[in-house]
Every structure is written in C-alpha cells, then in structure tokens.
Design an enzyme around this catalytic site. Structure first.
Site, PDB file in Angstrom:
ATOM      1  N   LYS A 299       0.830  -1.200   0.000  1.00 15.29           N
ATOM      2  CA  LYS A 299       0.000   0.000   0.000  1.00 15.29           C
ATOM      3  C   LYS A 299       0.868   1.255   0.000  1.00 15.29           C
ATOM      4  O   LYS A 299       2.035   1.218   0.410  1.00 15.29           O
ATOM      5  CB  LYS A 299      -0.886   0.033   1.252  1.00 15.29           C
ATOM      6  N   ASP A 369      -2.894  -7.499  -1.902  1.00 15.43           N
ATOM      7  CA  ASP A 369      -3.609  -6.562  -1.031  1.00 15.43           C
ATOM      8  C   ASP A 369      -5.103  -6.875  -0.972  1.00 15.43           C
ATOM      9  O   ASP A 369      -5.838  -6.247  -0.226  1.00 15.43           O
ATOM     10  CB  ASP A 369      -3.378  -5.123  -1.501  1.00 15.43           C
ATOM     11  N   ARG A 373     -10.332 -11.541   1.686  1.00 18.35           N
ATOM     12  CA  ARG A 373     -11.182 -12.578   1.099  1.00 18.35           C
ATOM     13  C   ARG A 373     -10.488 -13.942   1.101  1.00 18.35           C
ATOM     14  O   ARG A 373     -11.154 -14.973   1.128  1.00 18.35           O
ATOM     15  CB  ARG A 373     -11.603 -12.169  -0.310  1.00 18.35           C
TER      16      ARG A 373
END
Length: 524
Positions: A299, A369, A373
């Site tokens: 990020k 990233d 899930r």
C-alpha cells in the site's frame, strides 16, 4: 408611553444577575462540592417548554428554578442544544437540560431510522460530554422515554482509547447511571438501561481492539485478550488453534496471507450456548488481519497506520459475542476468526501465485492486497462443516465500499431476503444503518473467469464494482442458504459523522449485529 431608560437598565441588570446566579460556574461554595451532574431532557416545542416526566418532577422539586432558568435565555432551546445550571439542587452540583427534539418522533421510512431514539442518543451524549469537561466524575441521566437509547448515547460518548498516553493527557473517568428517582417502573427502566450499557460496551470493546497499535495487538495477543474477556462471561468457550492445526485443515488460502510475516497465524473458534445446543448454530465469521501492509502489492505509506484496524470484522465479532453473552440471548452461536498479518518478505505470496482453499478450489492471487477474502474463504468453508442455520461474516474488505457508501451505512450482500430484512430492522433501531448491495451472477462471472485457477482474487475488471466482486468471490466458498456478508470498511472510522461516538475507530456495526441476533432468536 416608553419606560424610562433608567428603569429598563435596572430590569436588564436584575435579569442578568438572576441568570448568573443560576448558570455561573461554581458560583456557590466548592468546599463540599459533590462533582455529581444530572442530565435532563427537554422537548423542542413551538413556544412553550415541554419537559420529560423526570424533568417535570425535578423542576417541581426545585420550585421551577429549571424552567425559570431556561426562560431567562430568550433564545429557543433547539434539538441537541443545552443549558447548564449550578446550585439548583443539593444532590447535584450541576444540572444540564438538553433538547432531545420534538416529542413523538418515530420511524422515518426514507431515512430507514428510528429518529426519536437517535435524537436521544445524540442529545444525552453531548450533555454528558459537557459535564465531563466541567469536571463531574459521576453523572445521572434522564431515561428520556427510552432508557436503552439514553444509555447507549451516554456510555459511547465517554469512550476514548488513551491508555497509552501519560496520565495527565487521559480524559477523566466519569461514571454514568440512570436517573430513576421519579420513574414509575424503576425495575423496567433499569433493565432497559442495563441493556443499553451492554450494547454500548460491546461496541466499545470492538472499538478498543481496532484502535490498538499492531505491535500491541498481534494475532497471538488478540487471541489472549479476547479469550480472557469472553471467558470471564462464563458463557463463551474459546479455543485457540495454532499453525499446525491450520495446516491440518488444509487452509492454504489463509496461510498464503500469513506466511509473509514473522508473527504466527491464529484461528479462534468460539461457542456461545444460550439455547438448546442440539439446534444448528448461527455462524459468525470475522476478518482478523491485525496489520495489512498490502504484502508484495504494498500500500502507499500515507495513512497505512490505519491498517491496524483491518481486523475490524474480528473485533466486531468479539464485541457482539460479549454483548450477546451479557444479555443472555436465547441463541446458539459458533464464531470463527482467522488472525494474521499481511506483510512483504521473501516468504510472502507473489502476485500470480495459485493457492488451494479448504474446499479444494484453486485461487489465482493477482493482488496480495486483496487478502481479506483469502483468509475468509477458508474460515467460511470451516464454518460450513457445522451446518449453520445462518452465516454472517464481517470484514473491512474493500475501499470500494467506502467510495460507494461512505460512512453512513454498512454495505450488505446476502442471498437471503429474510436475513436482510431482519438486519435492516435491527439497523433502524440501533441507528447504525445498513444498505443492501447487489450479489449478481454478473459479478460472479468476473471472479470465476481466471487464467490459471478456479477463481481470481480480484476479478476480471479489478477497479469496477470492487465491493461487489469481493462479495462474489466469498460466495464461491459458501453453501449456506442464509448468508450475509457485511463490508464494514466505510464505517471503520468516525470523524464527526456519528455525534455520540468519539473520533477514531468506531466498532461499528456491533450493536446492529447484536440486535439482529436478538430478532433472529425471537423467530426460533
């Protein structure tokens, strides 16, 4: 004929003097100051002052000093505004009258909100904070016709995570309790107040976990804190699973996220038996990434510190269980929390890698990233082995939901109209609302058309409908006919959007989930 200027001046001076006697801070002797405040509700009227039952009786007790003081200030007392008085009563050093809005306000269909309850939360929160700022250490609060809502606003308004600061920078502690002196049914009022306190404290527990720095809340420490807090209720059993157990369950998708960090992953399994345990449980699943750097798909550094709260789903599951246990709800719950860090290293998963989930489906990881899930996929598969009647998962899953909905509501994806309707009803009551998002085959096709594997973790068109494709991905690992996915990334933080919450990590939507579980238990 106009009155002489001297007479008018005299009247104004007397009026100001009277007002000062009622409102001036510590006008009376402070030698035996009790440091105990009282919050009283006032309705917004057209011309006259409308009082709650408790306020009316208190005003009679002090010979109308309260209403006289309010009337001395000619400016109308509007919703959320207050007046603070000193020396009205021997028991209370300070009394704050706060306007809780118009009387009789209820459910607003367009807003999807019980506005009357929310007005009470907001108003009493502001009043309690004022008394905290003044220096009161104990505050009693008028139930204002809804003791549960009044308790929620009061308790949540005082929450702040400042235990890592020096003592002189910490906010003073204030004890709040319900003002039942004039209640006709004190037991019922007290019970409703207690319920509101439990709901608020469940949310505060989630908020605290979300706010804690990642070096103070690793997966191992998270499991220790939650185990101790929930075990103390005597109603929740907690089992902490280690890396070897995770491997034995063939949770390769979960492990693919964890392996980039030196911190070992943990899988928490919790059980609450509030009813006949022979029944199938309701399953709660929470994303527990205690810090998300993005992994190899790292990020930007700006605001990356906020990713300490990427375990918000796990925190809300823990907070919900805490409140459920204290409320003794007649429901059977199994909860599952996969905990890990998502870090870049020589061991980390690389974009393009393929891993196998617990149910045998292969996953092409094109963006590390999009890790939430991946850990939820295995947790949902494991939850499925208990044949749950319903499954609800929570996760700070996508920035896309924040772009779509902001902080007003939690985005909800569901294959069950019944579950959705109950959750929507719960949100309207708690004031922490939800909004249904599409769970269509259109999105499923985008994640199941993968070059190397059965599914792709970001889908065919990565930037389009990101929250929807993430939910479609999770759907591939769910067999339950009643399933809801709550994407809570947009409600993760509070600036000033919810007036009765402090600035910082919000703990939302814990109270809505607890209310949903209560409604679900009543259908059994």
């Amino acid at each position: 004929m106009a009155a002489p200027m001297k007479t008018i001046s005299c009247h104004l001076k007397l009026r100001r003097t009277a007002l000062n006697l009622l409102t001036r801070h510590r006008y009376f002797s402070t030698t035996n100051r009790k440091e105990k405040g009282l919050v009283l509700g006032v309705y917004e009227g057209d011309d006259e002052i409308l009082l709650t039952k408790a306020t009316e009786k208190f005003d009679n007790k002090v010979n109308k000093k309260l209403t006289n003081g309010i009337q001395l200030v000619k400016k109308k007392l509007k919703k959320g505004k207050s007046r603070t008085f000193y020396g009205l009563d021997a028991e209370f050093s300070t009394v704050t009258a706060v306007c809780i809005g118009k009387k009789g306000i209820g459910y607003n269909e367009l807003e999807g909100l019980d506005e009357g309850r929310d007005q009470i939360r907001i108003a009493v929160a502001r009043a309690v904070r004022q008394l905290q700022d003044i220096g009161e250490t104990e505050v009693e609060v008028d139930p204002c016709g809804d003791a549960e809502a009044a308790a929620e606003g009061s308790v949540l308004s005082l929450h702040s995570y400042d235990e890592l600061k020096s003592e002189d920078k910490q906010k003073p502690q204030v004890k709040v309790k319900c003002y039942t002196q004039f209640s006709q049914d004190r037991d019922k009022t007290s019970d409703l107040w207690t319920r509101g306190v439990y709901l608020a404290e469940g949310q505060m527990f989630a908020s605290k976990l979300m706010e804690m720095p990642a070096n103070k809340l690793t997966p191992t420490i998270f499991s220790q804190i939650v185990s101790e807090r929930l075990s103390n209720t005597k109603k929740v059993s907690v089992t902490v699973r280690d890396t070897e157990w995770i491997k034995s369950q063939k949770m390769e998708s979960f492990l693919s996220v964890a392996k980039g960090s030196d911190e070992p992953p943990v899988f928490l399994e919790m059980e609450y038996k509030g009813t006949n345990s022979s029944n199938s449980p309701v399953a709660l699943v929470g994303k527990g990434v205690t810090f998300d750097s993005g992994g190899i798909s790292i990020k930007p550094s700006a605001n990356m510190d906020m990713m300490r709260a990427d375990m918000g789903g796990a925190a809300c599951v823990a907070g919900s269980l805490l409140a459920v246990a204290r409320l003794n709800l007649p429901i059977y719950i199994k909860a599952f929390i996969p905990l890990c860090e998502n870090m870049p290293s020589g061991k980390a998963t690389k974009p393009g890698d393929v891993v196998t989930a617990r149910n045998g489906k292969t996953i092409q990881v094109d963006n590390t990233d999009a890790e939430g899930r991946l850990i939820l996929a295995d947790a949902l598969c494991y939850a499925d082995t208990f044949n749950p009647t319903a499954v609800l998962d929570m996760a700070t899953l996508t920035g896309a939901i924040d772009v779509a909905l902001g902080s007003a509501v939690t985005g909800v994806f569901s294959n069950s109209n019944t579950m959705w309707e109950l959750l929507q009803k719960a949100g309207s009551r708690t004031g922490d609302r939800v909004w249904r998002m599409p769970l269509l085959q259109h999105y499923s096709k985008q994640v199941t058309e993968s070059q190397l594997a059965d599914v792709n973790n970001i889908g065919k068109y990565a930037r389009s409908g990101g929250a929807c494709t993430a939910a479609a991905f999770l759907k591939e690992f769910v067999t339950a006919k009643q399933w809801m996915h709550l994407d809570i990334a947009g409600v993760m933080m509070n600036q000033d959007e919810v007036p009765y919450l402090s600035k910082g990590m919000s703990g939302r939507p814990t109270r809505t989930v607890v209310e949903f579980l209560k409604l679900l238990s009543e259908q059994s």
